[in-house]
Design a protein around this motif. Structure first.
Motif, PDB file in Angstrom:
ATOM      1  N   LEU A  76       0.822  -1.208   0.000  1.00 54.77           N
ATOM      2  CA  LEU A  76       0.000   0.000   0.000  1.00 54.77           C
ATOM      3  C   LEU A  76       0.857   1.259   0.000  1.00 54.77           C
ATOM      4  O   LEU A  76       0.517   2.264  -0.637  1.00 54.77           O
ATOM      5  CB  LEU A  76      -0.922  -0.013   1.218  1.00 54.77           C
ATOM      6  N   ALA A  77       2.002   1.208   0.699  1.00 55.82           N
ATOM      7  CA  ALA A  77       2.872   2.382   0.785  1.00 55.82           C
ATOM      8  C   ALA A  77       3.525   2.730  -0.546  1.00 55.82           C
ATOM      9  O   ALA A  77       4.011   3.851  -0.717  1.00 55.82           O
ATOM     10  CB  ALA A  77       3.948   2.146   1.845  1.00 55.82           C
ATOM     11  N   LEU A  78       3.545   1.787  -1.485  1.00 55.52           N
ATOM     12  CA  LEU A  78       4.123   2.081  -2.794  1.00 55.52           C
ATOM     13  C   LEU A  78       3.238   3.020  -3.613  1.00 55.52           C
ATOM     14  O   LEU A  78       3.741   3.725  -4.503  1.00 55.52           O
ATOM     15  CB  LEU A  78       4.348   0.775  -3.575  1.00 55.52           C
ATOM     16  N   PHE A  79       1.939   3.039  -3.316  1.00 57.94           N
ATOM     17  CA  PHE A  79       1.004   3.819  -4.128  1.00 57.94           C
ATOM     18  C   PHE A  79       0.371   4.969  -3.364  1.00 57.94           C
ATOM     19  O   PHE A  79      -0.042   5.955  -3.963  1.00 57.94           O
ATOM     20  CB  PHE A  79      -0.100   2.907  -4.675  1.00 57.94           C
ATOM     21  N   THR A  80       0.282   4.845  -2.050  1.00 63.42           N
ATOM     22  CA  THR A  80      -0.317   5.904  -1.242  1.00 63.42           C
ATOM     23  C   THR A  80       0.604   6.227  -0.071  1.00 63.42           C
ATOM     24  O   THR A  80       1.663   5.611   0.104  1.00 63.42           O
ATOM     25  CB  THR A  80      -1.697   5.480  -0.716  1.00 63.42           C
TER      26      THR A  80
END
Length: 296
Positions: free
Chosen positions: A29-33
């Motif tokens: 999730l941290a890769l996109f948000t």
């Protein structure tokens, strides 16, 4: 790490995968948000608590506590001078098993030495230039991350090698035929691992902000370090942990001496050390695992 190690040793890989699910989902999730800090902390704590709880559930803690209580009571009930002359006493109670209760502490030392040696090699791969006075921008963090993430495919390929070598043992009609099959399986598994490692290193370099480029010497060092770690794990899985630990410890020691003395160009020193360690471990793998008796 401790809880994960317990689950891996006890063969509970699926439970470990389930426990690491929240943390893995948060990383994706941290890769996109940009998730808020409370969400990140909650995901990390969920994986941590799940891994610890599953590890405690799998360990025979109750039985160990009862055995310890029985032993302590036995010691407390004995009195000095009891029975006249001093006699040798058994430390185990009558109700305990007289078989071997596990490996000695000294037998575990090579495993720790192997882990320390490979850990130092990974550390120098990431910070070697910085430790010798280079700029902070020279930190090759993607290489260390790639080596860490590649341990999952490495373990799977170790299993594939063992399965392939056993199949070759059943199909071979002579020792020479078995060695050819073993070398073919070894080459195939190692090639797949190095390919995965290269893909991880490339992806990490592209995604990591201000990461140094993957020049030919960085790529060669990354692949050689991967070969060192995979062949060392291979020897360890077949019980030859002492040679693997000795080679990795010697390589880490040579790298440490070069860093402390400030001799040589850091990248070339890393390349030479990793290349020498890879060559020695490859010879050991061929000599020790080329015998059919090693796979029975």
């Amino acid at each position: 790490m401790g809880a994960a190690t317990v689950l891996l040793v006890l063969g509970r890989e699926r439970l470990l995968l389930a426990a690491l699910g929240p943390m893995a989902a948060g990383s994706a999730l941290a890769l996109f948000t940009d998730p808020p800090l409370p969400v990140r902390v909650a995901l990390l704590l969920t994986s941590l608590l799940a891994a610890c709880a599953l590890a405690l559930r799998e360990l025979p803690l109750a039985e160990g506590v009862r055995a310890a209580v029985r032993r302590i009571r036995g010691w407390a009930e004995r009195h000095p001078g009891e029975g006249g002359a001093v006699r040798w006493r058994m430390l185990r109670g009558a109700e305990e098993d007289y078989g071997r209760r596990g490996p000695r502490i000294g037998d575990s030392v090579p495993y720790g030495v192997f882990g320390l040696g490979t850990g130092l090699l990974v550390l120098y791969a990431a910070l070697g230039e910085v430790l010798t006075g280079g700029p902070a921008e020279a930190v090759a963090a993607p290489s260390a991350v790639a080596l860490t993430l590649s341990m999952g495919p490495a373990e799977w390929l170790l299993h594939r090698f063992r399965s392939g070598s056993l199949a070759g043992l059943r199909a071979a009609r002579s020792p020479r035929a078995f060695r050819r099959r073993m070398l073919a399986t070894l080459t195939r598994c190692l090639a797949v691992y190095l390919t995965v490692l290269l893909l991880l290193g490339t992806a990490g370099t592209l995604l990591w902000p201000q990461a140094p480029g993957l020049t030919w010497d960085r790529v060669a060092t990354l692949l050689l370090l991967g070969a060192v770690m995979w062949t060392g794990l291979l020897l360890q899985s077949f019980g030859a942990v002492r040679p693997a630990a000795a080679v990795c410890a010697a390589a880490a020691g040579a790298q440490s001496l070069a860093v402390l003395a400030g001799t040589g160009q850091p990248r070339l020193v890393q390349l030479a050390v990793a290349g020498a360690a890879t060559a020695v471990l490859s010879v050991l793998v061929c000599l020790l695992l080329g015998r059919a008796t090693a796979h029975r």
